[in-house]
Design a protein around this motif. Structure first.
Motif, PDB file in Angstrom:
ATOM      1  N   ARG A  15     129.410  79.969  -7.631  1.00  0.00           N
ATOM      2  CA  ARG A  15     130.859  79.797  -7.814  1.00  0.00           C
ATOM      3  C   ARG A  15     131.288  78.386  -7.448  1.00  0.00           C
ATOM      4  NH1 ARG A  15     134.803  80.020  -4.272  1.00  0.00           N
ATOM      5  NH2 ARG A  15     133.548  81.132  -2.720  1.00  0.00           N
ATOM      6  N   GLU A  28     134.771  82.900 -11.022  1.00  0.00           N
ATOM      7  CA  GLU A  28     134.404  84.190 -10.443  1.00  0.00           C
ATOM      8  C   GLU A  28     133.017  84.529 -10.945  1.00  0.00           C
ATOM      9  OE1 GLU A  28     136.146  88.736  -9.842  1.00  0.00           O
ATOM     10  OE2 GLU A  28     137.084  87.387 -11.292  1.00  0.00           O
ATOM     11  N   LEU A 436     142.142  83.993 -13.873  1.00  0.00           N
ATOM     12  CA  LEU A 436     141.344  84.982 -13.147  1.00  0.00           C
ATOM     13  C   LEU A 436     142.278  85.926 -12.413  1.00  0.00           C
ATOM     14  CD1 LEU A 436     138.578  82.700 -11.572  1.00  0.00           C
ATOM     15  CD2 LEU A 436     138.449  84.050 -13.682  1.00  0.00           C
ATOM     16  N   THR A 438     142.102  88.192  -9.367  1.00  0.00           N
ATOM     17  CA  THR A 438     141.317  88.605  -8.211  1.00  0.00           C
ATOM     18  C   THR A 438     142.166  89.168  -7.098  1.00  0.00           C
ATOM     19  OG1 THR A 438     141.432  86.362  -7.319  1.00  0.00           O
ATOM     20  CG2 THR A 438     139.513  86.922  -8.666  1.00  0.00           C
TER      21      THR A 438
END
Length: 444
Positions: A15, A28, A436, A438
């Motif tokens: 990452r 990710e 993303l 998350t």
């Protein structure tokens, strides 16, 4: 953790390496299947915040029409029967007899639950807590609930085989949770598909959803269609009837379903067949498709965002994704179909790696799917039925979304990552996404 799996430190290194590449603000990294081993998949974005959940204005007419007014009451009756059956199973195992609540570990041990099914026991305890039952059901109460379930089943148009499946599953909860019998043996009795077709095709709810999905596919006048996770072909039937001759690739993770489909659709022109796994690299030696259809399958994706990004790469510019997805965890599902979602005892990878991680749930919510589609690079998201439609009580929706146009080619990123990482840590795939997701505090 098996030796084949990269460590958490390895995932963090990959990452950080990706986030140091030009044009990458966030990355990710997760594990996916790669044959009998695991491989790394990466999603990268330029750091823009996730788009706000939004969808196009709902249609003016109700998806199911007047006949669907029975759906809320019928589903409530079926869920109540499931809760009472769960309570009976727990009480018969000697739990709750002292009047005190039991922790999930105690309940699982009391039932003799197989380790892979213990998450289902936790769902059962949550169901009982929400129902606030005064005590275990009497035989008379349980029998009455089973009769109500079957009456609701008939009202919703499920065939008799599906009724027997529901009743058998609810009466077999202790044996199912101990892995003494499998749900597959109940759902595919004698190797046949009649019961499964009753669940996905031969009922009021599925008929309306499949018709809406077929209309969405046909409206785009596609010449090439990919169906992912086609299974028993319940949606395939309706989609093919809505279109003329089309190049149609029928895929599933199981050769069993492909063989059955070859026989069933032998007289249909234009059908081809291939194995495809939403939790593995989704690589097809094919030209892009005008429409990708995925009915009741993407909740199986270990990471919804990664799978949506992989599907986007299979679509032609301006191509359309059509999904049918359940978005509500009904108690009857937790006492039946959820046994299909437990990992195999020898599974290399277990559990979800997206916003569902660490939670005892299978389905993303309606708003979560809208948000995931937007973050993965889709636009013009439409959802049916409308929230005020009685059919919405089923918690199943048809999502339609168009592939976005502006996404950088991830190949240069993968090449640069290969230069910076040890060979065994180079991701198997890299997907560029708009954002993303998350934040696990998000709920719908």
């Amino acid at each position: 953790m098996p030796a084949e799996l990269p460590s958490r430190d390895d995932l963090r290194l990959v990452r950080r390496t990706l986030e140091e590449l030009p044009g990458v603000a966030e990355a990710e990294v997760l594990l996916i299947a790669d044959g009998t081993r695991a491989a790394m998949s990466a999603l990268v974005s330029d750091g823009h915040p996730p788009p706000e959940p939004s969808d196009a204005a709902p249609p003016a007419t109700r998806l199911g029409g007047a006949k669907t007014h029975v759906v809320p009451g019928c589903l409530a009756a079926m869920d109540r029967a499931a809760v009472l059956a769960i309570a009976h199973a727990l009480h018969s195992a000697g739990l709750f007899r002292d009047g005190r609540p039991h922790r999930a570990e105690e309940a699982a041990a009391g039932l003799g639950a197989a380790p892979r099914h213990r998450w289902i026991v936790r769902r059962w305890l949550a169901a009982l807590a929400s129902a606030d039952l005064p005590g275990p059901p009497t035989r008379q109460e349980l029998a009455r609930a089973m009769r109500d379930l079957d009456a609701a089943r008939q009202e919703l148009g499920y065939p008799a085989e599906m009724g027997r499946f529901f009743q058998t599953a609810l009466r077999s909860l202790p044996r199912l949770v101990r892995d003494e019998i499998s749900l597959q043996s109940l759902l595919f009795t004698g190797g046949g598909m009649t019961t499964a077709q009753g669940n996905y095709r031969d009922n009021l709810i599925s008929r309306h959803l499949n018709k809406a999905a077929a209309g969405a596919v046909a409206a785009h006048l596609p010449t090439r269609v990919l169906e992912i996770g086609a299974g028993v072909g319940a949606t395939t039937d309706v989609v093919l009837d809505a279109m003329g001759k089309v190049d149609y690739l029928f895929t599933d993770v199981s050769a069993f379903f492909l063989d059955a489909a070859r026989e069933r659709f032998a007289r249909r022109p234009g059908l081809r067949y291939a194995l495809l796994d939403v939790n593995a690299p989704m690589e097809l030696d094919e030209q892009p498709f005008d429409v990708v259809l995925a009915a009741n399958v993407l909740h199986n994706a270990r990471h919804a965002g990664r799978t949506l990004a992989a599907i986007r790469r299979l679509l032609s510019p301006g191509g359309t994704l059509v999904l049918i997805e359940s978005c509500v965890e009904h108690h009857l599902v937790s006492a039946s179909m959820h046994f299909l979602m437990s990992p195999r005892a020898d599974a290399l990878l277990t559990g979800f790696a997206d916003v569902r991680q660490g939670q005892d749930r299978v389905f993303l919510g309606r708003t979560e799917w809208i948000r995931q589609l937007a973050a993965a690079g889709y636009r013009d998201v439409r959802v049916e039925p409308a929230p005020d439609d009685p059919l919405a009580a089923a918690g199943q929706y048809v999502f339609t979304a168009v592939r976005g146009d502006h996404h950088p080619d991830p190949a240069p990123l993968l090449s640069k990552a290969a230069e910076a990482l040890p060979p065994h840590l180079v991701p198997r795939e890299v997907h560029t996404v708009d954002a993303l997701i998350t934040d696990r505090s998000f709920r719908s």
